[in-house]
Write an enzyme that holds these catalytic residues in place. Structure first.
Site, PDB file in Angstrom:
ATOM      1  N   CYS A  51     109.515  91.648  26.660  1.00  0.00           N
ATOM      2  CA  CYS A  51     108.889  91.824  27.975  1.00  0.00           C
ATOM      3  C   CYS A  51     108.832  93.295  28.369  1.00  0.00           C
ATOM      4  O   CYS A  51     108.008  93.679  29.208  1.00  0.00           O
ATOM      5  CB  CYS A  51     109.632  91.022  29.040  1.00  0.00           C
ATOM      6  SG  CYS A  51     111.387  91.436  29.187  1.00  0.00           S
ATOM      7  N   GLN A 119     120.467  91.277  25.229  1.00  0.00           N
ATOM      8  CA  GLN A 119     119.374  90.490  24.643  1.00  0.00           C
ATOM      9  C   GLN A 119     118.611  91.238  23.550  1.00  0.00           C
ATOM     10  O   GLN A 119     118.092  90.633  22.612  1.00  0.00           O
ATOM     11  CB  GLN A 119     118.382  90.050  25.729  1.00  0.00           C
ATOM     12  CG  GLN A 119     118.919  89.031  26.703  1.00  0.00           C
ATOM     13  CD  GLN A 119     119.636  89.673  27.876  1.00  0.00           C
ATOM     14  OE1 GLN A 119     119.812  90.897  27.904  1.00  0.00           O
ATOM     15  NE2 GLN A 119     120.063  88.872  28.839  1.00  0.00           N
TER      16      GLN A 119
END
Length: 425
Positions: A51, A119
């Site tokens: 993202c 992440q």
């Protein structure tokens, strides 16, 4: 080193462009590898798409960085049908050792929007796995991404970069909420509002085991979409007071101009339900959704954005202090990678030189032994060992110089000199 990366990330470009250049599905990424190989059949490539970034790591391409940048940018443009002029200025590029260091910083989360977030390691591993799965990795990209994973492990274990939560939602749930409740599995969560902050907070609560979720919002459509993601239920806005009295946890993100819940309203809602157990209120509204006086009530734990932000800032400063340690590790690992790379690059020349000299010595020994056929076998062995030692001693200075130069950077100049002097090419 023929390694290049072009990057479109949260520091260089806006979300609108990153979304248009992202590889958003497994089918997308598989087609991208197929089309890239059709266009650049001898190149290695890894696509990293999250993202916050879209990056293309390419090896064994055109050596001119300007040509490579143009080729990779054009590929992204044509694959995603985004005109090149709309994002070309937002691309950054790195080549050679800088590309190595960039990936090591990315995988160690030094280049992340949230410093120390975990992440990115899994995302880099998954990108590498998909590239390998699609036959897009070669010797250089294998070594590069394995080195990156090794570097991230060192940063994680040798620094405290990931210690302490730094997002408002994670601080609210992970630090304050867990100090109030031992478990969230049996707690009723009421969410007032259905925006991004509400969803982020619900995500952390779900990770902690929350199972009962009620979403109250003026727009029922948005409430239903959010509730569906977390197997929750939707309540009408007119039912808010009822759920205020029942809730164990309240998350509020309405964005109203004045408090939605006054002191009197909250006290009345609790009294109607005869509910005086602990209640944890996360007020993420700006201005506040809950009257600040509510925090004075017994068994009410009210945290607003200001109090949460102070903890975020403190944790962020603690992480920032670890950045220097992480950068030192990344510098060490980059130098190690480059040294190993240059050592491998010189390996073919070294082997050729060693093989040629030993071959010449064997040829001359055979000539000598043919003239001295009367020599006993033990004498022949002694002569062969002596000649081998002489050859190794003659080889030692150039090979030692090559190793020393590899430690300091590219040994291309010395490799070229050895190749020309001894006609190894």
């Amino acid at each position: 080193m023929n390694l290049h990366v072009v990057s479109c990330n949260h520091q260089s470009s806006g979300l609108a462009i990153r979304e248009r250049l992202a590889f958003s599905s497994a089918e997308d990424i598989q087609r991208a590898y197929q089309e890239f190989h059709e266009r650049f059949p001898t190149s290695e490539v890894v696509f990293l798409s999250t993202c916050n970034r879209v990056e293309v790591y390419a090896a064994n391409t055109e050596e001119d960085p300007a040509v490579v940048r143009q080729n990779l940018a054009s590929f992204l443009s044509e694959f995603h049908h985004v005109p090149l002029e709309e994002f070309s200025e937002e691309l950054t590029e790195h080549t050679g050792p800088e590309a190595v260091q960039h990936l090591f910083q990315v995988v160690s989360s030094l280049d992340s929007m949230v410093l120390g977030e975990p992440q990115i390691v899994a995302q880099v591993k998954e990108a590498y796995r998909k590239a390998d799965e699609n036959g897009s990795c070669g010797a250089l990209t294998h070594a590069l991404f394995q080195g990156a994973i090794r570097t991230s492990n060192r940063v994680r274990t040798e620094t405290r970069l990931s210690n302490g939560r730094v997002s408002i939602a994670s601080v609210a749930v992970g630090e304050f909420g867990k100090s109030i409740f031992d478990t969230f599995a049996d707690k009723l969560v009421v969410v007032i509002g259905a925006g991004e902050m509400a969803e982020e907070t619900l995500r952390y609560l779900a990770d902690e085991g929350v199972q009962q979720v009620i979403v109250v919002n003026r727009s029922r459509d948005r409430a239903e979409r959010l509730a569906e993601k977390y197997r929750g239920q939707v309540a009408d806005w007119q039912q808010l007071d009822e759920w205020l009295g029942k809730a164990d946890v309240i998350v509020s993100t309405t964005g109203a101009d004045e408090p939605v819940v006054t002191m009197a309203r909250f006290e009345l809602a609790r009294s109607k339900q005869n509910r005086y157990k602990p209640v944890f209120i996360i007020d993420l509204g700006a201005p506040r959704d809950f009257d600040a006086k509510i925090a004075s009530l017994d068994d009410v734990y009210l945290y607003d954005i200001d109090s949460l932000q102070k903890t975020c800032d403190r944790n962020r400063k603690l992480r920032q202090a670890e950045v220097e340690k992480a950068n030192r590790i990344i510098e060490e690992e980059t130098q190690r990678f480059m040294s190993e790379f240059y050592s491998r690059a010189g390996g073919a020349i070294v082997k050729r030189l060693r093989d040629d000299w030993h071959s010449i010595s064997q040829q001359e020994l055979q000539k000598l032994f043919s003239k001295l056929s009367h020599l006993p076998a033990e004498d022949r062995d002694a002569i062969e060992r002596t000649v081998a030692r002489i050859v190794n001693k003659l080889l030692h200075p150039p090979l030692e110089a090559l190793r020393d130069e590899s430690k300091g950077g590219s040994p291309n100049g010395l490799l070229d000199a050895l190749s020309r002097l001894f006609r190894l090419r």
